[in-house]
Design a protein around this motif. Structure first.
Motif, PDB file in Angstrom:
ATOM      1  N   ALA A   3       0.815  -1.219   0.000  1.00 37.29           N
ATOM      2  CA  ALA A   3       0.000   0.000   0.000  1.00 37.29           C
ATOM      3  C   ALA A   3       0.849   1.270   0.000  1.00 37.29           C
ATOM      4  O   ALA A   3       0.565   2.223  -0.737  1.00 37.29           O
ATOM      5  N   ALA A   4       1.889   1.291   0.829  1.00 31.67           N
ATOM      6  CA  ALA A   4       2.713   2.500   0.913  1.00 31.67           C
ATOM      7  C   ALA A   4       3.466   2.744  -0.396  1.00 31.67           C
ATOM      8  O   ALA A   4       3.624   3.883  -0.835  1.00 31.67           O
ATOM      9  N   VAL A   5       3.935   1.666  -1.013  1.00 34.87           N
ATOM     10  CA  VAL A   5       4.649   1.813  -2.282  1.00 34.87           C
ATOM     11  C   VAL A   5       3.684   2.257  -3.380  1.00 34.87           C
ATOM     12  O   VAL A   5       4.021   3.103  -4.229  1.00 34.87           O
ATOM     13  N   LEU A  19      13.144   6.353  -3.165  1.00 36.00           N
ATOM     14  CA  LEU A  19      14.400   6.086  -2.466  1.00 36.00           C
ATOM     15  C   LEU A  19      14.057   5.434  -1.127  1.00 36.00           C
ATOM     16  O   LEU A  19      13.213   5.945  -0.388  1.00 36.00           O
ATOM     17  N   ALA A  20      14.689   4.310  -0.837  1.00 38.13           N
ATOM     18  CA  ALA A  20      14.421   3.617   0.424  1.00 38.13           C
ATOM     19  C   ALA A  20      15.740   3.310   1.123  1.00 38.13           C
ATOM     20  O   ALA A  20      16.650   2.742   0.518  1.00 38.13           O
ATOM     21  N   VAL A  21      15.833   3.696   2.390  1.00 35.78           N
ATOM     22  CA  VAL A  21      17.002   3.397   3.223  1.00 35.78           C
ATOM     23  C   VAL A  21      16.558   2.426   4.300  1.00 35.78           C
ATOM     24  O   VAL A  21      15.548   2.666   4.969  1.00 35.78           O
ATOM     25  N   GLN A  22      17.307   1.341   4.470  1.00 32.60           N
ATOM     26  CA  GLN A  22      16.906   0.334   5.450  1.00 32.60           C
ATOM     27  C   GLN A  22      18.140  -0.464   5.875  1.00 32.60           C
ATOM     28  O   GLN A  22      18.973  -0.805   5.022  1.00 32.60           O
ATOM     29  N   GLU A  67      11.768  -7.078   8.958  1.00 33.72           N
ATOM     30  CA  GLU A  67      11.506  -5.785   8.322  1.00 33.72           C
ATOM     31  C   GLU A  67      12.307  -5.636   7.032  1.00 33.72           C
ATOM     32  O   GLU A  67      11.803  -5.148   6.030  1.00 33.72           O
ATOM     33  N   ALA A  70      10.807  -7.786   4.448  1.00 34.98           N
ATOM     34  CA  ALA A  70       9.562  -7.189   3.965  1.00 34.98           C
ATOM     35  C   ALA A  70       9.837  -6.009   3.040  1.00 34.98           C
ATOM     36  O   ALA A  70       9.136  -5.808   2.037  1.00 34.98           O
ATOM     37  N   THR A  71      10.872  -5.229   3.383  1.00 35.46           N
ATOM     38  CA  THR A  71      11.240  -4.098   2.531  1.00 35.46           C
ATOM     39  C   THR A  71      11.662  -4.587   1.152  1.00 35.46           C
ATOM     40  O   THR A  71      11.213  -4.059   0.126  1.00 35.46           O
ATOM     41  N   ALA A  74       8.682  -5.763  -0.748  1.00 33.80           N
ATOM     42  CA  ALA A  74       7.846  -4.660  -1.235  1.00 33.80           C
ATOM     43  C   ALA A  74       8.470  -4.007  -2.470  1.00 33.80           C
ATOM     44  O   ALA A  74       7.778  -3.682  -3.443  1.00 33.80           O
ATOM     45  N   LEU A  75       9.805  -3.853  -2.434  1.00 34.59           N
ATOM     46  CA  LEU A  75      10.470  -3.226  -3.575  1.00 34.59           C
ATOM     47  C   LEU A  75      10.471  -4.168  -4.783  1.00 34.59           C
ATOM     48  O   LEU A  75      10.254  -3.739  -5.921  1.00 34.59           O
ATOM     49  N   THR A 148      23.902  -1.002   5.992  1.00 33.28           N
ATOM     50  CA  THR A 148      22.632  -0.377   5.623  1.00 33.28           C
ATOM     51  C   THR A 148      22.584  -0.216   4.105  1.00 33.28           C
ATOM     52  O   THR A 148      23.601   0.074   3.473  1.00 33.28           O
ATOM     53  N   VAL A 150      20.710   1.405   0.531  1.00 34.23           N
ATOM     54  CA  VAL A 150      19.880   2.436  -0.100  1.00 34.23           C
ATOM     55  C   VAL A 150      19.479   1.905  -1.478  1.00 34.23           C
ATOM     56  O   VAL A 150      20.339   1.530  -2.275  1.00 34.23           O
ATOM     57  N   ALA A 152      17.220   2.727  -4.959  1.00 30.01           N
ATOM     58  CA  ALA A 152      16.508   3.732  -5.748  1.00 30.01           C
ATOM     59  C   ALA A 152      15.751   3.045  -6.878  1.00 30.01           C
ATOM     60  O   ALA A 152      16.317   2.220  -7.595  1.00 30.01           O
TER      61      ALA A 152
END
Lengths: 156, 102
Positions: A3-5, A19-22, A67, A70-71, A74-75, A148, A150, A152
């Motif tokens: 949903a957020a994406v 852009l996602a940082v995780q 998490e 899941a990230t 989602a990507l 970590t 990143v 894009a």
């Protein structure tokens, strides 16, 4: 898409970037850093110049690993969603070490107590940290090193 | 004291190498207390810092009042859920999930 994406996709113009940082699922590691004599107080910018000794890995909370999984899911779904009107395309991936510095063992344990969702330190690791701090002449700090990522994505 | 509330230099370097934030309309999702907002938003055209936690946004608002004028002009703090945004279609150049996509 998650949903957020999907919402990010909607509010973004064509040609825009997500852009996602995780943190990755690599285990965070505890180190002790020692500054050269007479140097300014240690910061994360001293990663290349400080003397660094690895004390051992922390034990990450299983949820934090979930998490990251899941990230990634989602990507990946955002890229592979061929049924979407205009899904995302991969643009770039980078990784870096995120350093969290602590002046004392108490500061470290306070942080870990306040953020149980991050990780915990086994007793033997804390003992090694105390010994390392006490046995280090001059300025020293404990450092958590967390790999970590990143990511894009491009909206075509 | 720890440095956990400060952006890490490698973190900022990596983000800036990937993206030139200048003149972009940016939506930051999971902005928290604005740790990454302040050093990155100064060159953006517009920066919306979104977070679902009102306490975090209160902390961000306090920091925003202390920040440079050009940052204050560009940044808007917004309480909200990333899964249900109130912004129009195609409004942003960049959507930035700051440790918040899961």
């Amino acid at each position: 898409m998650a949903a957020a994406v999907a919402e990010a996709h909607r509010v973004m113009r064509r040609g825009g970037v997500l852009l996602a940082v995780q943190p990755t699922d690599q285990r965070p590691v505890l180190e002790v850093w020692q500054a050269p004599a007479g140097a300014a107080p240690l910061s994360d910018a001293d990663a290349e110049t400080a003397r660094r000794d690895v004390l051992g890995p922390l034990i990450p909370d299983p949820d934090s690993r979930r998490e990251f999984t899941a990230t990634l899911a989602a990507l990946a779904e955002a890229v592979d969603d061929s049924e979407a009107e205009a899904a995302f395309e991969p643009a770039a991936v980078r990784a870096f070490n995120y350093y969290q510095l602590f002046d004392s063992l108490d500061d470290l344990t306070d942080y870990l107590d306040d953020t149980p969702e991050f990780a915990r330190a086994p007793d033997d690791l804390l003992e090694r940290a105390a010994v390392a701090l006490n046995g280090t002449p001059g300025q020293a700090r404990l450092v958590i090193v967390q790999r970590t990522a990143v990511v894009a994505l491009h909206k075509p | 004291m720890t440095s956990t509330s400060q952006p890490a230099s490698l973190e900022l370097k990596t983000l800036r190498e990937l993206i030139d934030f200048a003149r972009l309309r940016v939506l930051e999702i999971g902005a928290g207390d604005g740790r990454l907002t302040w050093p990155l938003a100064g060159k953006a055209k517009r920066w919306v810092a979104l977070d679902p936690d009102a306490d975090e946004l209160d902390a961000a608002a306090q920091a925003l009042r202390r920040s440079a004028g050009r940052v204050r002009e560009r940044v808007r703090l917004s309480l909200g859920d990333a899964r249900q945004l109130s912004f129009p279609d195609g409004y942003f150049d960049l959507v930035f999930f700051s440790y918040s996509l899961c």
